[in-house]
Design an enzyme around this catalytic site. Structure first.
Site, PDB file in Angstrom:
ATOM      1  N   ASN A  11     -12.018  51.825  33.030  1.00  0.00           N
ATOM      2  CA  ASN A  11     -11.717  52.499  31.763  1.00  0.00           C
ATOM      3  C   ASN A  11     -11.986  51.512  30.631  1.00  0.00           C
ATOM      4  OD1 ASN A  11     -10.620  53.815  29.574  1.00  0.00           O
ATOM      5  ND2 ASN A  11      -8.495  53.704  30.292  1.00  0.00           N
ATOM      6  N   TRP A  12     -13.090  51.737  29.917  1.00  0.00           N
ATOM      7  CA  TRP A  12     -13.482  50.791  28.866  1.00  0.00           C
ATOM      8  C   TRP A  12     -12.652  50.984  27.592  1.00  0.00           C
ATOM      9  CZ3 TRP A  12     -19.628  51.025  29.180  1.00  0.00           C
ATOM     10  CH2 TRP A  12     -20.018  50.502  30.424  1.00  0.00           C
ATOM     11  N   LYS A  13     -11.885  52.043  27.532  1.00  0.00           N
ATOM     12  CA  LYS A  13     -11.066  52.358  26.339  1.00  0.00           C
ATOM     13  C   LYS A  13     -11.934  52.316  25.076  1.00  0.00           C
ATOM     14  CE  LYS A  13      -7.052  50.585  28.711  1.00  0.00           C
ATOM     15  NZ  LYS A  13      -5.684  50.143  28.614  1.00  0.00           N
ATOM     16  N   HIS A 103      -3.714  59.694  30.137  1.00  0.00           N
ATOM     17  CA  HIS A 103      -3.493  58.246  30.095  1.00  0.00           C
ATOM     18  C   HIS A 103      -2.281  57.983  29.210  1.00  0.00           C
ATOM     19  CE1 HIS A 103      -4.060  53.990  29.349  1.00  0.00           C
ATOM     20  NE2 HIS A 103      -4.868  53.968  30.385  1.00  0.00           N
ATOM     21  N   GLU A 105      -1.707  55.924  27.029  1.00  0.00           N
ATOM     22  CA  GLU A 105      -2.000  55.673  25.608  1.00  0.00           C
ATOM     23  C   GLU A 105      -2.196  56.992  24.858  1.00  0.00           C
ATOM     24  OE1 GLU A 105      -5.192  52.915  26.389  1.00  0.00           O
ATOM     25  OE2 GLU A 105      -3.715  51.481  27.142  1.00  0.00           O
ATOM     26  N   GLU A 175      -0.088  54.747  37.047  1.00  0.00           N
ATOM     27  CA  GLU A 175      -0.175  53.575  36.185  1.00  0.00           C
ATOM     28  C   GLU A 175       1.169  53.323  35.509  1.00  0.00           C
ATOM     29  OE1 GLU A 175      -4.446  52.887  34.793  1.00  0.00           O
ATOM     30  OE2 GLU A 175      -3.614  54.381  33.455  1.00  0.00           O
ATOM     31  N   GLY A 181      -2.242  46.491  30.662  1.00  0.00           N
ATOM     32  CA  GLY A 181      -2.689  45.550  29.634  1.00  0.00           C
ATOM     33  C   GLY A 181      -1.704  44.423  29.364  1.00  0.00           C
ATOM     34  N   SER A 221      -3.101  46.207  35.101  1.00  0.00           N
ATOM     35  CA  SER A 221      -3.451  44.791  35.309  1.00  0.00           C
ATOM     36  C   SER A 221      -4.029  44.516  36.694  1.00  0.00           C
ATOM     37  CB  SER A 221      -2.246  43.888  35.025  1.00  0.00           C
ATOM     38  OG  SER A 221      -1.808  44.061  33.685  1.00  0.00           O
ATOM     39  N   GLY A 242      -8.557  48.566  33.439  1.00  0.00           N
ATOM     40  CA  GLY A 242      -8.860  48.421  32.010  1.00  0.00           C
ATOM     41  C   GLY A 242      -9.571  47.101  31.768  1.00  0.00           C
ATOM     42  N   GLY A 243      -8.804  46.092  31.368  1.00  0.00           N
ATOM     43  CA  GLY A 243      -9.357  44.801  30.952  1.00  0.00           C
ATOM     44  C   GLY A 243     -10.406  44.220  31.885  1.00  0.00           C
TER      45      GLY A 243
HETATM   46  C1  PEP Z   1      -5.715  51.244  32.038  1.00  0.00           C
HETATM   47  O1  PEP Z   1      -6.013  51.278  30.881  1.00  0.00           O
HETATM   48  O2  PEP Z   1      -5.743  52.290  32.670  1.00  0.00           O
HETATM   49  C2  PEP Z   1      -5.324  49.965  32.639  1.00  0.00           C
HETATM   50  C3  PEP Z   1      -4.828  49.982  33.836  1.00  0.00           C
HETATM   51  O3  PEP Z   1      -5.499  48.816  31.910  1.00  0.00           O
HETATM   52  P1  PEP Z   1      -5.356  47.292  32.427  1.00  0.00           P
HETATM   53  O4  PEP Z   1      -6.133  47.195  33.705  1.00  0.00           O
HETATM   54  O5  PEP Z   1      -5.964  46.458  31.338  1.00  0.00           O
HETATM   55  O6  PEP Z   1      -3.910  47.036  32.633  1.00  0.00           O
END
Ligand code: PEP
Length: 259
Positions: A11-13, A103, A105, A175, A181, A221, A242-243
């Site tokens: 997920n590049w957000k 998600h 967010e 999640e 994050g 993470s 994500g990251g």
């Molecule tokens: C996400 O945005 O779905 C996520 C899990 O981010 P991260 O891996 O950065 O925690």
């Protein structure tokens, strides 16, 4: 060992313009090729911002890549006066095969309810794409010890009225919000506790075939250092990342967890 094909979803957000997206995608394809990645062992999916999807499609098609791509959100409407929204038809036309909804967010910053999330999933399924339905608890819920009930409640509310065959086609991403994050990963046992409870709920609500077919991802993470342990859990079929998905080498390494 299950028949479920693992899925590594990046997920590049709201990161990367279309040129940067091309660069990352080409780097990812190269890193996977160098590692001899077997896409039948783990499906690889990138989920760029809307503005990058056309460029991603062009690279995927031009280089005949096995990497799949999808969108981070979608409208519940077909077309018309919905400024800023993107329809399922627009996404299918661009070759998207997956769409994320719910998600944390979007739930937090756009007040998305379970009902809206469920309506988005329905729209995506009806359009022939695969919904990735996100769920997960905040830290207060985890501390209160009610996280399993909370997460099952989110899923059941979103999927109310769905048939067993329909549910078998979706992907669920667990999640925990406190791990997104933050660098704070749920332990593999924490993640398995909830993913296992989700599968058990699918079993009691829809039967064995659906419970055994539905893929459940962990997100929060996830990174090269912890992916192997997460993927060793019985009910974790992949990760929503994500990251670590913004670095070609890291993400390719995660997709190669089985090696
Ligand atoms: C996400 O945005 O779905 C996520 C899990 O981010 P991260 O891996 O950065 O925690």
């Amino acid at each position: 060992m299950s028949n479920r094909t693992p899925l590594m979803a990046g997920n590049w957000k709201m990161n990367l313009d279309h040129l940067e997206a091309n660069h990352l995608l080409q780097g990812l394809a190269m890193a996977l090729s160098d590692a001899g990645h077997d896409y039948t062992e783990c499906e690889v999916l990138v989920i760029p911002p809307f503005t990058d999807i056309r460029s991603v499609q062009t690279v995927v098609e031009a280089d005949s890549l096995d990497i799949k791509y999808g969108a981070q959100d979608v409208s519940i409407h077909d077309n018309g006066a919905y400024t800023g929204e993107i329809s399922t038809a627009m996404l299918t036309k661009l070759g998207c095969t997956y769409v994320v909804m719910g998600h944390s967010e979007r739930r937090e910053y756009h007040n998305e309810s379970d009902e809206l999330v469920g309506a988005k999933a329905r729209k995506v399924l009806d359009a022939g794409m695969t919904p990735i339905l996100c769920c997960g608890e905040a830290l207060e819920v985890r501390k209160a010890g009610t996280h399993v009930d909370f997460v099952l409640g989110q899923i059941r509310a979103a999927l109310a009225g769905w048939s067993a065959e329909e549910v078998a086609k979706i992907v669920i991403a667990y999640e925990p919000i406190w791990a997104i994050g933050t660098g704070e990963t749920a332990t593999a046992a924490d993640a398995q506790e909830v993913c296992g409870a989700i599968r058990q709920a699918l079993r009691s609500d829809y039967g064995d075939a659906t419970a055994d077919a539905t893929r459940i991802l962990y997100g929060g993470s996830a990174k090269p250092a912890n992916i192997k342990e997460l993927m060793a859990q019985a009910d974790i079929d992949g990760a929503l990342v994500g990251g670590a998905s913004l670095k070609a080498d890291s993400f390719a390494q995660m997709a190669g967890f089985y090696a």
